[in-house]
Design a protein around this motif. Structure first.
Motif, PDB file in Angstrom:
ATOM      1  N   LEU A  39       0.845  -1.185   0.000  1.00  0.00           N
ATOM      2  CA  LEU A  39       0.000   0.000   0.000  1.00  0.00           C
ATOM      3  C   LEU A  39       0.887   1.244   0.000  1.00  0.00           C
ATOM      4  O   LEU A  39       1.426   1.639   1.037  1.00  0.00           O
ATOM      5  N   ASP A  40       1.051   1.847  -1.163  1.00  0.00           N
ATOM      6  CA  ASP A  40       1.894   3.033  -1.293  1.00  0.00           C
ATOM      7  C   ASP A  40       1.285   4.218  -0.550  1.00  0.00           C
ATOM      8  O   ASP A  40       1.993   5.000   0.068  1.00  0.00           O
ATOM      9  N   ALA A  41      -0.022   4.362  -0.599  1.00  0.00           N
ATOM     10  CA  ALA A  41      -0.713   5.441   0.116  1.00  0.00           C
ATOM     11  C   ALA A  41      -0.784   5.047   1.591  1.00  0.00           C
ATOM     12  O   ALA A  41      -1.778   4.517   2.076  1.00  0.00           O
ATOM     13  N   ASP A  42       0.317   5.304   2.300  1.00  0.00           N
ATOM     14  CA  ASP A  42       0.493   4.826   3.674  1.00  0.00           C
ATOM     15  C   ASP A  42      -0.021   5.780   4.752  1.00  0.00           C
ATOM     16  O   ASP A  42       0.182   5.559   5.931  1.00  0.00           O
ATOM     17  N   GLY A  43      -0.655   6.877   4.332  1.00  0.00           N
ATOM     18  CA  GLY A  43      -1.174   7.833   5.294  1.00  0.00           C
ATOM     19  C   GLY A  43      -0.210   8.934   5.673  1.00  0.00           C
ATOM     20  O   GLY A  43      -0.601   9.893   6.352  1.00  0.00           O
ATOM     21  N   LEU A  44       1.047   8.846   5.247  1.00  0.00           N
ATOM     22  CA  LEU A  44       2.033   9.869   5.600  1.00  0.00           C
ATOM     23  C   LEU A  44       2.051  11.044   4.624  1.00  0.00           C
ATOM     24  O   LEU A  44       2.402  12.169   5.001  1.00  0.00           O
ATOM     25  N   ASP A  45       1.686  10.804   3.378  1.00  0.00           N
ATOM     26  CA  ASP A  45       1.782  11.849   2.356  1.00  0.00           C
ATOM     27  C   ASP A  45       1.156  13.184   2.757  1.00  0.00           C
ATOM     28  O   ASP A  45       1.751  14.232   2.509  1.00  0.00           O
ATOM     29  N   PRO A  46      -0.037  13.214   3.376  1.00  0.00           N
ATOM     30  CA  PRO A  46      -0.632  14.512   3.722  1.00  0.00           C
ATOM     31  C   PRO A  46       0.201  15.348   4.692  1.00  0.00           C
ATOM     32  O   PRO A  46       0.040  16.567   4.753  1.00  0.00           O
ATOM     33  N   SER A  47       1.123  14.720   5.428  1.00  0.00           N
ATOM     34  CA  SER A  47       1.974  15.449   6.377  1.00  0.00           C
ATOM     35  C   SER A  47       3.334  15.810   5.792  1.00  0.00           C
ATOM     36  O   SER A  47       4.139  16.459   6.458  1.00  0.00           O
ATOM     37  N   CYS A  48       3.602  15.387   4.571  1.00  0.00           N
ATOM     38  CA  CYS A  48       4.936  15.518   3.973  1.00  0.00           C
ATOM     39  C   CYS A  48       5.056  16.670   2.998  1.00  0.00           C
ATOM     40  O   CYS A  48       4.065  17.167   2.461  1.00  0.00           O
ATOM     41  N   TRP A  49       6.311  17.039   2.741  1.00  0.00           N
ATOM     42  CA  TRP A  49       6.660  17.906   1.628  1.00  0.00           C
ATOM     43  C   TRP A  49       7.028  16.984   0.475  1.00  0.00           C
ATOM     44  O   TRP A  49       7.668  15.937   0.682  1.00  0.00           O
ATOM     45  N   HIS A  50       6.660  17.373  -0.735  1.00  0.00           N
ATOM     46  CA  HIS A  50       6.887  16.525  -1.906  1.00  0.00           C
ATOM     47  C   HIS A  50       7.747  17.262  -2.923  1.00  0.00           C
ATOM     48  O   HIS A  50       7.459  18.402  -3.290  1.00  0.00           O
ATOM     49  N   GLY A  51       8.808  16.589  -3.352  1.00  0.00           N
ATOM     50  CA  GLY A  51       9.682  17.126  -4.377  1.00  0.00           C
ATOM     51  C   GLY A  51       9.249  16.612  -5.733  1.00  0.00           C
ATOM     52  O   GLY A  51       9.038  15.414  -5.910  1.00  0.00           O
ATOM     53  N   LEU A  52       9.102  17.522  -6.670  1.00  0.00           N
ATOM     54  CA  LEU A  52       8.679  17.176  -8.020  1.00  0.00           C
ATOM     55  C   LEU A  52       9.790  17.550  -8.990  1.00  0.00           C
ATOM     56  O   LEU A  52      10.145  18.733  -9.089  1.00  0.00           O
ATOM     57  N   GLY A  53      10.332  16.569  -9.672  1.00  0.00           N
ATOM     58  CA  GLY A  53      11.317  16.812 -10.714  1.00  0.00           C
ATOM     59  C   GLY A  53      10.612  16.730 -12.054  1.00  0.00           C
ATOM     60  O   GLY A  53      10.202  15.653 -12.474  1.00  0.00           O
ATOM     61  N   VAL A  54      10.459  17.879 -12.704  1.00  0.00           N
ATOM     62  CA  VAL A  54       9.690  17.960 -13.940  1.00  0.00           C
ATOM     63  C   VAL A  54      10.626  18.253 -15.107  1.00  0.00           C
ATOM     64  O   VAL A  54      11.423  19.197 -15.052  1.00  0.00           O
ATOM     65  N   ALA A  55      10.521  17.449 -16.150  1.00  0.00           N
ATOM     66  CA  ALA A  55      11.337  17.617 -17.351  1.00  0.00           C
ATOM     67  C   ALA A  55      10.738  18.703 -18.236  1.00  0.00           C
ATOM     68  O   ALA A  55       9.553  19.029 -18.109  1.00  0.00           O
ATOM     69  N   PRO A  56      11.542  19.263 -19.147  1.00  0.00           N
ATOM     70  CA  PRO A  56      10.970  20.180 -20.126  1.00  0.00           C
ATOM     71  C   PRO A  56       9.816  19.464 -20.841  1.00  0.00           C
ATOM     72  O   PRO A  56       9.925  18.308 -21.199  1.00  0.00           O
ATOM     73  N   GLY A  57       8.721  20.124 -20.986  1.00  0.00           N
ATOM     74  CA  GLY A  57       7.543  19.487 -21.558  1.00  0.00           C
ATOM     75  C   GLY A  57       6.512  19.133 -20.507  1.00  0.00           C
ATOM     76  O   GLY A  57       5.370  18.828 -20.817  1.00  0.00           O
ATOM     77  N   GLY A  58       6.932  19.143 -19.217  1.00  0.00           N
ATOM     78  CA  GLY A  58       5.974  18.978 -18.135  1.00  0.00           C
ATOM     79  C   GLY A  58       5.836  17.605 -17.517  1.00  0.00           C
ATOM     80  O   GLY A  58       5.070  17.440 -16.578  1.00  0.00           O
TER      81      GLY A  58
END
Length: 151
Positions: A39-58
């Motif tokens: 279960l990847d959705a472990d309940g911690l995500d709402p309390s976390c900061w998330h880093g997004l690495g986005v390539a050119p093009g989105g």
């Protein structure tokens, strides 16, 4: 290196599309590629900061999360570190981790940083200043080791 622009956002600031893309990339790698039903959705995500690495093009090509102290470890932790298969071996994982370390230090100055590393990545995390901090353990059928980086 594969070019990517990094943005760090608390969960509540993520758009629905960003949440979808983060979960899709994590599931693509951790569940499908690594053949690990968990279960990847472990309940911690709402309390976390998330880093997004986005390539050119989105396209989202890398992501990680910063878990606040007291949720996974007594100190802040970096987790769910992942790059898309098409963008590996170009330095993107290292760039993502350097950004995650920098952001964690900004959010929680002076504190150590922990993570649970898949054993085969122990050398990679070691090259970023993390050291083994406990006995190996099994998590969902994959060997892991706790690691810590001094604050």
């Amino acid at each position: 290196m594969s070019a990517a622009e990094f943005t760090w956002l608390p969960f509540g600031a993520l758009s629905g599309r960003q949440v979808h893309d983060v979960l899709r990339l994590r599931q693509r790698v951790f569940v499908v590629e690594q053949r690990c039903a968990y279960l990847d959705a472990d309940g911690l995500d709402p309390s976390c900061w998330h880093g997004l690495g986005v390539a050119p093009g989105g396209a989202l090509v890398a992501t990680a999360r910063i878990v606040p102290p007291g949720l996974a470890f007594e100190v802040p932790a970096i987790g769910r570190v992942v790059t898309s298969p098409e963008h590996r071996r170009r330095g993107l994982g290292r760039a993502l981790m350097l950004e995650a370390i920098r952001q964690t230090k900004r959010l929680y100055p002076g504190q150590d940083i922990c993570l649970g590393a898949q054993r085969y990545l122990e050398g990679f995390y070691g090259s970023l200043g993390f050291a083994v901090d406990g006995a190996p353990y099994d998590e969902d059928g994959i060997p892991h080791v706790p690691m810590r980086r001094p604050g």
